[in-house]
Motif scaffolding. Structure first.
Motif, PDB file in Angstrom:
ATOM      1  N   UNK A   1       0.830  -1.208   0.000  1.00  0.00           N
ATOM      2  CA  UNK A   1       0.000   0.000   0.000  1.00  0.00           C
ATOM      3  C   UNK A   1       0.867   1.262   0.000  1.00  0.00           C
ATOM      4  N   UNK A   2       1.955   1.228   0.768  1.00  0.00           N
ATOM      5  CA  UNK A   2       2.840   2.394   0.802  1.00  0.00           C
ATOM      6  C   UNK A   2       3.465   2.637  -0.564  1.00  0.00           C
ATOM      7  N   UNK A   3       3.982   1.582  -1.186  1.00  0.00           N
ATOM      8  CA  UNK A   3       4.682   1.750  -2.461  1.00  0.00           C
ATOM      9  C   UNK A   3       3.734   2.125  -3.597  1.00  0.00           C
ATOM     10  N   UNK A   4       2.464   1.751  -3.459  1.00  0.00           N
ATOM     11  CA  UNK A   4       1.484   2.113  -4.488  1.00  0.00           C
ATOM     12  C   UNK A   4       0.769   3.426  -4.171  1.00  0.00           C
ATOM     13  N   UNK A   5       1.128   4.013  -3.039  1.00  0.00           N
ATOM     14  CA  UNK A   5       0.509   5.277  -2.665  1.00  0.00           C
ATOM     15  C   UNK A   5      -0.916   5.146  -2.181  1.00  0.00           C
ATOM     16  N   UNK A   6      -1.239   4.021  -1.528  1.00  0.00           N
ATOM     17  CA  UNK A   6      -2.600   3.784  -1.049  1.00  0.00           C
ATOM     18  C   UNK A   6      -2.730   4.053   0.455  1.00  0.00           C
TER      19      UNK A   6
ATOM     20  N   UNK B   1      -9.645  -0.364  -3.595  1.00  0.00           N
ATOM     21  CA  UNK B   1      -8.824  -0.370  -4.805  1.00  0.00           C
ATOM     22  C   UNK B   1      -8.527  -1.801  -5.239  1.00  0.00           C
ATOM     23  N   UNK B   2      -8.319  -1.983  -6.526  1.00  0.00           N
ATOM     24  CA  UNK B   2      -8.038  -3.295  -7.097  1.00  0.00           C
ATOM     25  C   UNK B   2      -6.616  -3.307  -7.632  1.00  0.00           C
ATOM     26  N   UNK B   3      -5.866  -4.354  -7.296  1.00  0.00           N
ATOM     27  CA  UNK B   3      -4.510  -4.508  -7.806  1.00  0.00           C
ATOM     28  C   UNK B   3      -4.552  -5.042  -9.236  1.00  0.00           C
ATOM     29  N   UNK B   4      -3.834  -4.421 -10.126  1.00  0.00           N
ATOM     30  CA  UNK B   4      -3.716  -4.905 -11.494  1.00  0.00           C
ATOM     31  C   UNK B   4      -2.543  -5.881 -11.591  1.00  0.00           C
ATOM     32  N   UNK B   5      -2.466  -6.589 -12.723  1.00  0.00           N
ATOM     33  CA  UNK B   5      -1.335  -7.478 -12.954  1.00  0.00           C
ATOM     34  C   UNK B   5      -0.020  -6.701 -12.911  1.00  0.00           C
ATOM     35  N   UNK B   6      -0.043  -5.485 -13.426  1.00  0.00           N
ATOM     36  CA  UNK B   6       1.159  -4.657 -13.388  1.00  0.00           C
ATOM     37  C   UNK B   6       1.569  -4.298 -11.977  1.00  0.00           C
ATOM     38  N   UNK B   7       0.586  -4.019 -11.116  1.00  0.00           N
ATOM     39  CA  UNK B   7       0.887  -3.727  -9.707  1.00  0.00           C
ATOM     40  C   UNK B   7       1.552  -4.932  -9.042  1.00  0.00           C
ATOM     41  N   UNK B   8       0.970  -6.123  -9.268  1.00  0.00           N
ATOM     42  CA  UNK B   8       1.494  -7.348  -8.652  1.00  0.00           C
ATOM     43  C   UNK B   8       2.940  -7.592  -9.079  1.00  0.00           C
ATOM     44  N   UNK B   9       3.239  -7.344 -10.368  1.00  0.00           N
ATOM     45  CA  UNK B   9       4.574  -7.635 -10.913  1.00  0.00           C
ATOM     46  C   UNK B   9       5.661  -6.750 -10.327  1.00  0.00           C
ATOM     47  N   UNK B  10       5.300  -5.685  -9.621  1.00  0.00           N
ATOM     48  CA  UNK B  10       6.299  -4.816  -9.004  1.00  0.00           C
ATOM     49  C   UNK B  10       6.940  -5.453  -7.774  1.00  0.00           C
ATOM     50  N   UNK B  11       6.352  -6.562  -7.301  1.00  0.00           N
ATOM     51  CA  UNK B  11       6.821  -7.173  -6.064  1.00  0.00           C
ATOM     52  C   UNK B  11       7.278  -8.612  -6.337  1.00  0.00           C
TER      53      UNK B  11
ATOM     54  N   UNK C   1      12.153  -8.962 -16.026  1.00  0.00           N
ATOM     55  CA  UNK C   1      12.757  -8.321 -14.865  1.00  0.00           C
ATOM     56  C   UNK C   1      12.012  -8.554 -13.573  1.00  0.00           C
ATOM     57  N   UNK C   2      10.796  -9.150 -13.646  1.00  0.00           N
ATOM     58  CA  UNK C   2      10.056  -9.459 -12.426  1.00  0.00           C
ATOM     59  C   UNK C   2      10.820 -10.508 -11.621  1.00  0.00           C
ATOM     60  N   UNK C   3      10.938 -10.294 -10.337  1.00  0.00           N
ATOM     61  CA  UNK C   3      11.650 -11.245  -9.482  1.00  0.00           C
ATOM     62  C   UNK C   3      10.710 -12.390  -9.108  1.00  0.00           C
ATOM     63  N   UNK C   4      11.099 -13.619  -9.465  1.00  0.00           N
ATOM     64  CA  UNK C   4      10.312 -14.809  -9.144  1.00  0.00           C
ATOM     65  C   UNK C   4      11.169 -15.742  -8.300  1.00  0.00           C
ATOM     66  N   UNK C   5      10.664 -16.099  -7.137  1.00  0.00           N
ATOM     67  CA  UNK C   5      11.360 -17.046  -6.264  1.00  0.00           C
ATOM     68  C   UNK C   5      10.634 -18.379  -6.337  1.00  0.00           C
TER      69      UNK C   5
END
Length: 317
Positions: free
Chosen positions: A174-179, A189-199, A229-233
């Motif tokens: 929420x902090x990083x997305x400005x929520x 608010x709804x998280x988009x696929x793009x929002x999810x990929x930031x983490x 570039x998305x980090x996947x563990x």
């Protein structure tokens, strides 16, 4: 009625189950030569070789395996029928199921089964893969396949995956997305696929048997792909990915039964975004020829009731 040497049948079952003449002799409290004699007598009667013997190596032949599948059920039915007439109400059942379903959904509910049905003695056989439906493995199963015509099936759950993270990690998102601003009175608010990929994405290999297969399928629902570039563990099992999410390492895909019972479910946040239906359907399975066994039917009704009560399955499937 023409029957085989009946004394030889439990001897054959013991040798096949233990894969050893000597261990079968110990279990049956007879000599190894007596076991060999009974097996030879049965093979002579049937006119078929039941075991391959090579030095110390012992294995069932194809005919032996087919015969074992048939007579194991018959021996179990004889045992159950005898126990009922003797007044022994205990029902000893082996249930084979996926380890994650056992740990996260079934085990926390077992005290309820023991309280309501103390006569049912349940032994769990956990499997990392879909169990093989056979009396040699267990008496009943939780499976995602309905490929054996010898078994009956009862729906428990249609699987869907959804993204989750820890409470602390949700605050970070929420902090990083400005929520962070107060959104009281506004739509969530709804998280988009793009929002999810930031983490960081925590992926379970076993769901689709490929690296990041679960997240690839989730992104396809949004007509998107995992951005470069998305980090996947990567983790082999959903239990591991969920533990990593608990310790604030990123976002994991999990399902309803993983978060349906345990008190630690409150540590997780289900993120506001779309789910993914995997196509896996969970069934309780039992051999149709054993449908009259009271213990199996008690367990079937209890499992279905728990699935309905816990929201995994609707009243009408």
């Amino acid at each position: 009625m023409k029957l085989p040497p009946l004394k030889a049948l439990p001897v054959f079952e013991a040798v096949a189950r233990l894969n050893s003449f000597s261990l079968a002799a110990q279990e049956l409290a007879v000599s190894q030569s007596a076991v060999s004699h009974q097996i030879k007598q049965l093979e002579t009667y049937l006119g078929e070789q039941l075991f391959w013997r090579s030095g110390r190596t012992l294995a069932l032949t194809d005919d032996g395996r087919q015969y074992l599948d048939a007579i194991s059920t018959a021996l179990l039915q004889i045992e159950r029928a005898s126990e009922q007439l003797l007044g022994h109400e205990e029902s000893r059942l082996r249930l084979s199921l996926f380890s994650s379903f056992a740990v996260r959904w079934l085990v926390p509910r077992l005290p309820d089964l023991q309280r309501l049905h103390p006569q049912v003695e349940l032994a769990l056989e956990m499997s990392s893969e879909n169990p093989v439906l056979s009396d040699r493995v267990a008496d009943c199963f939780i499976t995602i396949h309905r490929d054996s015509p010898a078994y009956s099936y009862e729906l428990l759950y249609v699987e869907r995956l959804f993204p989750v993270c820890s409470q602390d990690y949700w605050q970070r998102i929420q902090r990083e997305l400005g929520w962070e601003a107060d959104v009281t009175g506004h739509d969530e608010p709804v998280l988009t696929a793009g929002d999810i990929a930031r983490f960081p994405l925590l992926s379970t290999h076993s769901i689709y048997d490929k690296a990041a297969g679960d997240w690839e399928a989730w992104f396809r629902i949004a007509d998107d792909a995992i951005p470069v570039g998305t980090r996947v563990q990567h983790f082999s099992h959903m239990l591991l990915a969920l533990e990593a999410a608990r310790f604030h390492q990123g976002i994991a895909l999990t399902n309803d039964y993983m978060l349906s019972t345990r008190k630690d479910s409150e540590e997780f946040v289900r993120l506001p975004c779309h789910p993914l239906v995997t196509g896996d359907t969970f069934y309780f399975a039992w051999k149709t020829s054993r449908r009259q066994e009271r213990g199996i039917q008690i367990l079937r009704r209890w499992l279905v009731g728990q699935a309905i009560e816990g929201g995994l399955r609707g009243e009408v499937a």
